[in-house]
Scaffold this active site. Structure first.
Site, PDB file in Angstrom:
ATOM      1  N   HIS A 210       0.833  -1.201   0.000  1.00 27.89           N
ATOM      2  CA  HIS A 210       0.000   0.000   0.000  1.00 27.89           C
ATOM      3  C   HIS A 210       0.866   1.250   0.000  1.00 27.89           C
ATOM      4  O   HIS A 210       0.610   2.204  -0.750  1.00 27.89           O
ATOM      5  CB  HIS A 210      -0.921  -0.025   1.223  1.00 27.89           C
ATOM      6  N   GLU A 351     -10.820  10.185  -4.831  1.00 29.46           N
ATOM      7  CA  GLU A 351      -9.603  10.237  -4.014  1.00 29.46           C
ATOM      8  C   GLU A 351      -9.243  11.681  -3.700  1.00 29.46           C
ATOM      9  O   GLU A 351      -8.620  11.955  -2.676  1.00 29.46           O
ATOM     10  CB  GLU A 351      -8.433   9.574  -4.738  1.00 29.46           C
ATOM     11  N   HIS A 366     -12.319  10.884  -0.067  1.00 30.51           N
ATOM     12  CA  HIS A 366     -11.522   9.748   0.395  1.00 30.51           C
ATOM     13  C   HIS A 366     -10.510  10.149   1.448  1.00 30.51           C
ATOM     14  O   HIS A 366     -10.428   9.547   2.524  1.00 30.51           O
ATOM     15  CB  HIS A 366     -10.806   9.099  -0.794  1.00 30.51           C
ATOM     16  N   HIS A 370     -10.179   9.332   5.734  1.00 24.76           N
ATOM     17  CA  HIS A 370      -9.035   8.870   6.533  1.00 24.76           C
ATOM     18  C   HIS A 370      -8.753   9.836   7.675  1.00 24.76           C
ATOM     19  O   HIS A 370      -8.455   9.410   8.806  1.00 24.76           O
ATOM     20  CB  HIS A 370      -7.797   8.739   5.645  1.00 24.76           C
ATOM     21  N   HIS A 406     -13.289   1.764   2.809  1.00 22.30           N
ATOM     22  CA  HIS A 406     -13.055   1.493   1.392  1.00 22.30           C
ATOM     23  C   HIS A 406     -14.154   0.631   0.783  1.00 22.30           C
ATOM     24  O   HIS A 406     -14.345   0.675  -0.442  1.00 22.30           O
ATOM     25  CB  HIS A 406     -11.666   0.888   1.182  1.00 22.30           C
TER      26      HIS A 406
END
Length: 685
Positions: A210, A351, A366, A370, A406
């Site tokens: 990742h 994103e 996105h 987070h 996700h």
């Protein structure tokens, strides 16, 4: 022979909080700095530094004097603070730093600027920005970039290991040092159901994948490194496949599929206590208790202000655009969300990369997901706590809520995909090509067909390079991870035409049943189909036999590259080692299965290469072996089809099973394969 360039930049990337004048590479390399390069704290020591630190170094690297660059843009990230690519201010600072490195006209200038910058900016931001620049400059592609396990092992390893390593390193000679064991599943007890798949979420290789993917595909930076072919679609597909694999792993461990975290006002039922630290400030990543709820993020000091209502508005605007079939550009132009480009546009928009066509309107969904989850424990900075693991791309995949978030993001993409009609016969059939047999077999002559094996493997890594001010020499740690026995696909194909034809072999795996043992209908199973391999073949008229080894997968990279020894890699003169690090870890290619054996559906399809071809490439050169997730360096993505084809769209309503999906097409075949897990630990040879 290790090149001077590799030695130079490897020394700068490692241990960023040890001043540059401290010898690198176990005391063998010394940077001979102009006195003006020393920070104010050490400048008074200038006359004695060279004699104190540089006399025993085997290699002295002279650093050119340069005009000092203006680094005021980097002040938004404290030198000893936490750095996150999900935060807008940090993204902009890192982007400016990447631009500074890219703009240097030669290697001497670049290394001099990097030396000057290194002791003055945030350490992880320096490592991130210089790594991206080295990866994208034409004159530094031979530089072997250390993995983030080498750069900051404390983000992946139980911190109780480090005192033992330092004790061993300080008291025992190198050739007599023992390896310290990193415990498996150290973050919670078996009373926590989610701990059944902690071995998967917390796998070192998975997290390295990742991190490295986001180095190859940064969300923000100079346009020439962000604007890559089908970048937004790759963001969608890499994460979609990760969630599909995680769901498949959950079924094998008796857990239900991931519940999407779509209502931001619901409590987060899953707690997570990461038990890892940040070397930049020595702080532990904060924990999240079960059933905590999100609040508006109002961390004014960090310039992170996000309202839940904003997140809901952005989501609604994205969904409305999907339903309407177009997105609005900044100038009001309607950009079609068609099959050709729609998923790519949405990927960059969701994103919130710098390629988003309208970030003021569609926001930063996105990344701020987070952020808002990463600060759930201290949304207003009342307790001066940093972000949790969800706020850091190097650690986010350890947390169960990563997959819930996700899954929600993937459901948004799926809404777009469901707008398109099922693939037609012409889009699926490869005329005159039939698959007559399809079996999978372990690489042993006596092994039965269609039975694969998984087990635990014990491997060893050297953590010395990531310990600032640590003892010199090797500091080995051992860890256990999932592994599978090597296998191969055996495929019998008939080309019924009288001429040689080119085809693309596509191999997928999917779970047959959910955690309760109920058969998955195709409309659900297709979203769990995992791409295992994709490769081109030439089919002669008549019968053809194809044998393809599991270690040739177009998705995965070998263990040696996931956990590469950088010096050894450099000696091999692998000129594209940084790009080669991008790919799914090969030891995680298969799901674990169960002790008694769990049956999966393996699917194969051969499509018409003339319709798939973008431009010819050799999968054996230029680090092309993981192109399904990572694309190709400086080339277009090597498949004209949609990523995930043929499972990225709904099938017709009469298709209720994978057998129904394949039965009308001679160029498709499916076979049941059992995966058996042996709960034993085998040492790596």
């Amino acid at each position: 022979m290790i090149s001077d360039i590799t030695i130079r930049f490897r020394g700068l990337l490692l241990k960023p909080y040890e001043p540059t004048f401290v010898p690198k590479s176990n005391g063998r390399v010394y940077f001979d700095l102009p006195e003006s390069f020393l920070t104010e704290h050490y400048r008074q020591l200038g006359p004695v530094i060279a004699t104190r630190f540089g006399t025993n170094a085997a290699l002295r690297i002279s650093v050119a004097n340069i005009e000092e660059p203006d680094l005021s843009f980097a002040d938004v990230v404290d030198r000893r603070g936490a750095f996150s690519i999900f935060q807008t201010l940090h993204q902009h600072a890192a982007s400016n730093l990447v631009e500074l490195f890219l703009n240097q006209t030669n290697l001497d200038q670049l290394s001099a600027v990097a030396v000057y910058v290194r002791d003055r900016v945030n350490g992880p931001m320096f490592q991130y920005s210089l790594s991206i620049a080295l990866m994208h400059r034409s004159d530094t592609r031979q530089v072997a970039i250390p993995t983030c396990l080498e750069l900051f092992p404390d983000r992946f390893v139980n911190p109780t290991v480090f005192p033992e390593l330092r004790e061993e390193g300080n008291l025992v000679q190198q050739d007599s040092r023992r390896a310290v064991e990193i415990p498996l599943n150290f973050t919670a007890s078996e009373r926590v159901q989610e701990q059944r798949v902690a071995y998967w979420r917390e796998d070192l290789g998975l997290n390295l994948h990742h991190w490295h993917w986001h180095l190859v595909y940064p969300a923000r930076g100079p346009d020439r490194i962000v604007r890559k072919d089908r970048r937004g679609e790759l963001f969608y597909y890499m994460h979609q496949q990760t969630v599909a694999r995680y769901n498949t792993e959950r079924f094998a461990n008796g857990l239900s599929r991931v519940r999407p975290f779509e209502n931001l006002r619901d409590p987060v039922q899953e707690g997570y206590f990461p038990k890892i630290t940040r070397s930049s400030d020595g702080r532990s990543y904060p924990a999240r208790h079960p059933n905590q709820t999100l609040s508006d993020l109002n961390r004014v000091e960090d310039d992170i202000v996000v309202r839940i209502a904003d997140m809901e508005d952005w989501t609604e605007r994205i969904l409305n655009s999907i339903d309407n079939g177009f997105a609005l550009a900044v100038n009001g132009q309607r950009i079609p969300l068609d099959n050709q480009n729609g998923i790519d546009i949405l990927g960059n928009l969701i994103e919130a990369s710098s390629l988003s066509i309208n970030s003021p309107y569609y926001g930063d969904l996105h990344n701020n997901g987070h952020n808002i989850l990463g600060y759930i424990h201290d949304p207003e900075n009342s307790f001066l706590e940093g972000f949790g693991v969800m706020g850091d791309n190097t650690t986010a995949m350890r947390d169960p809520v990563f997959y819930r978030w996700h899954q929600h993001i993937d459901n948004i993409f799926e809404r777009h995909k469901q707008r398109f009609n099922p693939y037609t016969t012409d889009e699926l059939l490869f005329i005159d090509v039939s698959i007559d047999s399809f079996n999978i077999k372990l690489n042993k002559s006596s092994a039965p067909k269609n039975v694969l094996l998984t087990f635990w493997q014990r491997s060893q890594i050297n953590l010395e390079t990531g310990l600032d001010f640590g003892p010199e020499g090797n500091l080995f740690a051992t860890f256990s991870h999932l592994q599978h026995a090597p296998f191969a696909y055996h495929i019998g194909v008939t080309n019924q035409s009288n001429k040689t034809q080119r085809g693309t072999v596509r191999i997928f795996l999917g779970p047959k049943k959910n955690e309760l043992g109920d058969i998955l209908p195709f409309r659900e199973q297709r979203r769990f189909m995992i791409e295992l391999d994709k490769f081109a073949v030439s089919l002669n008229p008549g019968s053809n036999t194809i044998i393809r080894r599991s270690d040739q997968s177009s998705v995965a990279i070998p263990y040696e590259r996931t956990f590469s020894n950088i010096a050894a890699s450099s000696q091999a003169n692998n000129s594209a080692i940084q790009f080669c690090h991008c790919g799914w870890p090969s030891h995680m290619l298969l799901p674990k299965g169960t002790h008694d054996g769990l049956e999966y559906d393996f699917f194969i399809m051969i499509s018409d290469y003339t319709l798939d071809r973008v431009e010819d490439f050799d999968e054996n050169v230029n680090c092309s072996d993981a192109h399904s997730f990572c694309g190709l360096r400086d080339k277009r993505f090597p498949d004209a089809r949609n990523m995930g084809y043929p499972f990225d769209r709904l099938a017709s309503t009469e298709v209720e099973s994978l057998t129904d999906f394949t039965k009308h097409y001679i160029n498709m075949r499916t076979t049941p394969v059992q995966i058996r897990f042996t709960n034993t630990i085998i040492a790596r040879a």
